[in-house]
Design a protein around this motif. Structure first.
Motif, PDB file in Angstrom:
ATOM      1  N   UNK A  23       0.828  -1.207   0.000  1.00 34.52           N
ATOM      2  CA  UNK A  23       0.000   0.000   0.000  1.00 34.52           C
ATOM      3  C   UNK A  23       0.862   1.257   0.000  1.00 34.52           C
ATOM      4  N   UNK A  24       1.909   1.262   0.810  1.00 39.26           N
ATOM      5  CA  UNK A  24       2.797   2.426   0.865  1.00 39.26           C
ATOM      6  C   UNK A  24       3.430   2.692  -0.499  1.00 39.26           C
ATOM      7  N   UNK A  25       3.927   1.657  -1.137  1.00 34.26           N
ATOM      8  CA  UNK A  25       4.546   1.811  -2.454  1.00 34.26           C
ATOM      9  C   UNK A  25       3.552   2.363  -3.466  1.00 34.26           C
ATOM     10  N   UNK A  26       2.341   1.806  -3.477  1.00 31.31           N
ATOM     11  CA  UNK A  26       1.331   2.266  -4.430  1.00 31.31           C
ATOM     12  C   UNK A  26       0.930   3.715  -4.150  1.00 31.31           C
ATOM     13  N   UNK A  27       0.791   4.070  -2.887  1.00 29.79           N
ATOM     14  CA  UNK A  27       0.440   5.455  -2.547  1.00 29.79           C
ATOM     15  C   UNK A  27       1.507   6.430  -3.020  1.00 29.79           C
ATOM     16  N   UNK A  28       2.749   6.118  -2.731  1.00 34.10           N
ATOM     17  CA  UNK A  28       3.844   7.019  -3.108  1.00 34.10           C
ATOM     18  C   UNK A  28       4.007   7.069  -4.621  1.00 34.10           C
ATOM     19  N   UNK A  29       3.908   5.927  -5.287  1.00 33.38           N
ATOM     20  CA  UNK A  29       4.027   5.908  -6.750  1.00 33.38           C
ATOM     21  C   UNK A  29       2.896   6.691  -7.417  1.00 33.38           C
ATOM     22  N   UNK A  33       5.232  11.543  -2.264  1.00 27.00           N
ATOM     23  CA  UNK A  33       5.477  11.433  -0.824  1.00 27.00           C
ATOM     24  C   UNK A  33       5.003  12.691  -0.106  1.00 27.00           C
ATOM     25  N   UNK A  34       4.463  12.502   1.086  1.00 26.84           N
ATOM     26  CA  UNK A  34       4.046  13.609   1.954  1.00 26.84           C
ATOM     27  C   UNK A  34       2.937  14.456   1.321  1.00 26.84           C
ATOM     28  N   UNK A  35       1.967  13.771   0.723  1.00 21.07           N
ATOM     29  CA  UNK A  35       0.845  14.425   0.067  1.00 21.07           C
ATOM     30  C   UNK A  35      -0.445  13.982   0.747  1.00 21.07           C
TER      31      UNK A  35
END
Length: 71
Positions: A23-29, A33-35
């Motif tokens: 989930x973290x990877x998909x969110x950042x991709x 970051x920090x959005x």
């Protein structure tokens, strides 16, 4: 208990490591970051994992808080 607003730390506290990392990877991709990402925007990504996350956050945090606060 998890940090609110729901963030990457919250994800890692709630989900097993493999799911949280995905989930973290998909969110950042997807968003960077920090959005801050509104749930509706997260829900509209077309990605099943991110839509699951949006539904999870809505159901576990906002829905019950809203019902409790505003009936």
């Amino acid at each position: 208990m998890v940090p609110i607003p729901f963030n990457l730390n919250s994800i890692h506290q709630v989900f097993p490591k493999t799911i949280a990392d995905r989930l973290e990877t998909k969110l950042i991709d997807t968003f960077g970051f920090n959005v801050k990402v509104p749930i509706l925007q997260l829900r509209g990504t077309g990605d099943k994992d991110l839509e699951f996350l949006a539904d999870y956050i809505y159901e576990k945090i906002f829905l019950h808080y809203t019902l409790k606060q505003w009936e």
